[in-house]
Design a protein around this motif. Sequence first.
Motif, PDB file in Angstrom:
ATOM      1  N   ALA A 192      53.475  22.919  21.331  1.00 16.58           N
ATOM      2  CA  ALA A 192      54.450  22.684  22.567  1.00 16.58           C
ATOM      3  C   ALA A 192      53.152  22.064  23.487  1.00 16.58           C
ATOM      4  N   GLY A 193      52.002  22.209  23.406  1.00 17.51           N
ATOM      5  CA  GLY A 193      51.157  21.539  24.446  1.00 17.51           C
ATOM      6  C   GLY A 193      50.977  20.074  24.164  1.00 17.51           C
ATOM      7  N   ASP A 194      51.234  19.614  22.851  1.00 19.13           N
ATOM      8  CA  ASP A 194      51.087  18.376  22.609  1.00 19.13           C
ATOM      9  C   ASP A 194      52.419  17.484  23.009  1.00 19.13           C
ATOM     10  N   ALA A 195      53.578  18.235  22.721  1.00 17.49           N
ATOM     11  CA  ALA A 195      54.749  17.562  23.177  1.00 17.49           C
ATOM     12  C   ALA A 195      54.653  17.498  24.743  1.00 17.49           C
ATOM     13  N   ALA A 196      54.231  18.400  25.347  1.00 15.64           N
ATOM     14  CA  ALA A 196      54.410  18.289  26.836  1.00 15.64           C
ATOM     15  C   ALA A 196      53.182  17.240  27.538  1.00 15.64           C
ATOM     16  N   ALA A 197      52.382  17.096  26.575  1.00 20.04           N
ATOM     17  CA  ALA A 197      51.055  16.039  27.044  1.00 20.04           C
ATOM     18  C   ALA A 197      51.499  14.518  26.952  1.00 20.04           C
ATOM     19  N   HIS A 198      52.612  14.401  26.137  1.00 20.52           N
ATOM     20  CA  HIS A 198      53.192  13.071  25.731  1.00 20.52           C
ATOM     21  C   HIS A 198      53.185  12.323  27.161  1.00 20.52           C
ATOM     22  N   ARG A 199      52.844  10.771  26.984  1.00 19.87           N
ATOM     23  CA  ARG A 199      53.237  10.004  27.967  1.00 19.87           C
ATOM     24  C   ARG A 199      53.673   8.500  27.271  1.00 19.87           C
ATOM     25  N   ALA A 200      54.714   7.988  27.967  1.00 21.78           N
ATOM     26  CA  ALA A 200      55.253   6.863  27.237  1.00 21.78           C
ATOM     27  C   ALA A 200      54.221   5.643  27.577  1.00 21.78           C
ATOM     28  N   ARG A 201      54.105   4.721  26.407  1.00 23.26           N
ATOM     29  CA  ARG A 201      53.483   3.580  26.392  1.00 23.26           C
ATOM     30  C   ARG A 201      54.316   2.476  25.716  1.00 23.26           C
ATOM     31  N   PHE A 202      53.931   1.126  26.039  1.00 24.75           N
ATOM     32  CA  PHE A 202      54.207   0.070  25.527  1.00 24.75           C
ATOM     33  C   PHE A 202      54.213  -0.063  23.901  1.00 24.75           C
ATOM     34  N   LEU A 203      54.615  -0.722  23.291  1.00 27.48           N
ATOM     35  CA  LEU A 203      54.472  -1.223  21.841  1.00 27.48           C
ATOM     36  C   LEU A 203      53.765  -2.743  21.916  1.00 27.48           C
ATOM     37  N   VAL A 204      52.494  -2.626  21.519  1.00 26.88           N
ATOM     38  CA  VAL A 204      51.746  -3.922  21.551  1.00 26.88           C
ATOM     39  C   VAL A 204      51.233  -4.264  20.059  1.00 26.88           C
ATOM     40  N   ASP A 205      50.930  -5.310  19.756  1.00 29.26           N
ATOM     41  CA  ASP A 205      50.448  -5.672  18.371  1.00 29.26           C
ATOM     42  C   ASP A 205      49.256  -4.913  17.762  1.00 29.26           C
ATOM     43  N   PRO A 206      48.372  -4.604  18.436  1.00 28.10           N
ATOM     44  CA  PRO A 206      47.278  -3.773  18.048  1.00 28.10           C
ATOM     45  C   PRO A 206      47.598  -2.578  17.213  1.00 28.10           C
ATOM     46  N   LEU A 207      48.811  -1.776  17.846  1.00 32.34           N
ATOM     47  CA  LEU A 207      49.181  -0.783  17.428  1.00 32.34           C
ATOM     48  C   LEU A 207      49.894  -0.725  16.109  1.00 32.34           C
ATOM     49  N   LEU A 208      50.622  -2.043  15.925  1.00 30.93           N
ATOM     50  CA  LEU A 208      51.247  -2.403  14.673  1.00 30.93           C
ATOM     51  C   LEU A 208      50.003  -2.569  13.642  1.00 30.93           C
ATOM     52  N   LEU A 209      49.098  -3.317  14.002  1.00 28.26           N
ATOM     53  CA  LEU A 209      48.267  -3.784  12.737  1.00 28.26           C
ATOM     54  C   LEU A 209      47.430  -2.593  12.563  1.00 28.26           C
ATOM     55  N   GLU A 210      47.223  -1.595  13.292  1.00 30.84           N
ATOM     56  CA  GLU A 210      46.354  -0.513  12.808  1.00 30.84           C
ATOM     57  C   GLU A 210      47.349   0.593  12.068  1.00 30.84           C
ATOM     58  N   ALA A 211      48.541   0.330  11.947  1.00 33.30           N
ATOM     59  CA  ALA A 211      49.469   1.559  11.408  1.00 33.30           C
ATOM     60  C   ALA A 211      49.653   1.039  10.232  1.00 33.30           C
ATOM     61  N   ASP A 212      49.382   2.097   8.939  1.00 33.03           N
ATOM     62  CA  ASP A 212      49.864   1.975   7.686  1.00 33.03           C
ATOM     63  C   ASP A 212      51.336   2.173   7.202  1.00 33.03           C
ATOM     64  N   LEU A 213      52.124   2.783   8.253  1.00 31.53           N
ATOM     65  CA  LEU A 213      53.415   2.906   8.245  1.00 31.53           C
ATOM     66  C   LEU A 213      53.814   2.847   9.675  1.00 31.53           C
ATOM     67  N   GLY A 247      44.468  14.874   8.126  1.00 26.96           N
ATOM     68  CA  GLY A 247      43.588  13.848   8.895  1.00 26.96           C
ATOM     69  C   GLY A 247      44.536  12.622   9.078  1.00 26.96           C
ATOM     70  N   VAL A 248      45.562  12.704   9.058  1.00 27.95           N
ATOM     71  CA  VAL A 248      46.735  11.420   9.560  1.00 27.95           C
ATOM     72  C   VAL A 248      46.686  11.534  11.061  1.00 27.95           C
ATOM     73  N   GLU A 249      46.621  10.169  11.480  1.00 27.24           N
ATOM     74  CA  GLU A 249      46.651   9.834  13.036  1.00 27.24           C
ATOM     75  C   GLU A 249      48.201   9.509  13.284  1.00 27.24           C
ATOM     76  N   VAL A 250      48.862  10.241  14.016  1.00 27.31           N
ATOM     77  CA  VAL A 250      50.401   9.617  14.495  1.00 27.31           C
ATOM     78  C   VAL A 250      50.589   9.314  15.877  1.00 27.31           C
ATOM     79  N   SER A 251      50.929   8.424  16.017  1.00 36.10           N
ATOM     80  CA  SER A 251      51.140   7.883  17.608  1.00 36.10           C
ATOM     81  C   SER A 251      52.647   7.405  17.690  1.00 36.10           C
ATOM     82  N   SER A 252      52.842   7.202  18.828  1.00 32.95           N
ATOM     83  CA  SER A 252      54.212   6.264  19.226  1.00 32.95           C
ATOM     84  C   SER A 252      54.105   5.264  20.385  1.00 32.95           C
ATOM     85  N   ALA A 253      55.082   4.540  20.341  1.00 32.86           N
ATOM     86  CA  ALA A 253      55.314   3.702  21.414  1.00 32.86           C
ATOM     87  C   ALA A 253      56.812   3.067  21.787  1.00 32.86           C
ATOM     88  N   GLY A 254      56.974   2.465  22.976  1.00 35.31           N
ATOM     89  CA  GLY A 254      58.212   1.825  23.079  1.00 35.31           C
ATOM     90  C   GLY A 254      58.377   0.474  23.327  1.00 35.31           C
TER      91      GLY A 254
END
Length: 218
Positions: free
Chosen positions: A86-107, A55-62
Amino acid sequence: MGEEQRREPAQPMTRRERRLLAERGVPRILTVCTGNICRSPLAETVLRARLRDLGVEVSSAGTHAVVGHEMTRQAQELATGRGADAGDAAAHRARFLVDPLLLEADLVLAMSREHRDEAVLLTPHRVHHVLTIRQFARLAAELDDDTIRSAADAAGPLAAQRLSHAVTTVSARSLGAGSDDDDVIDPYHRSDAVYEESAAQLDPGLAQVERVVRLALA
């Protein structure tokens, strides 16, 4: 930015930052690179597949994301070859790194020291939760299973807090500014061989992240 600079006392958290931290319930991992179309989504999609049962939520940003763009073909192929959907990889769309994403992350797993430092500049009080993925691999490998479990147990029953405590136990071993060995090579606009090299540099980190998360949460 050296380790000594990053460990200086940070400014107090704002009310919004305290609220976001208080609302964390689901354990979250964030991966960060430059364009968010090669390294960080590769790591994201592989970790999401490997940790789905927990149940870990994993996301990414640039840090300089090519907003709205998909993963490169090579990154998608390397991700699915490592177990990503494969569907997950194909669905990815790039997004900016913003501070709320960092605040929500445990790692927060940066692909290079530059990305790590940019993340720390946005949320300096979260410095102990931000490492490069190769740095995480090196430091976590030095800790035995019982040490990681004990750190998680000290946090109590909540999954996000357990992961957070395990991560700070890993990061506490970090000394100095690191080296080139802490960076994952950027394969963008380079050969398939460089993509393979970049993914191979990610592999030990992906394995150690899965290990630490499972010890903390399973």
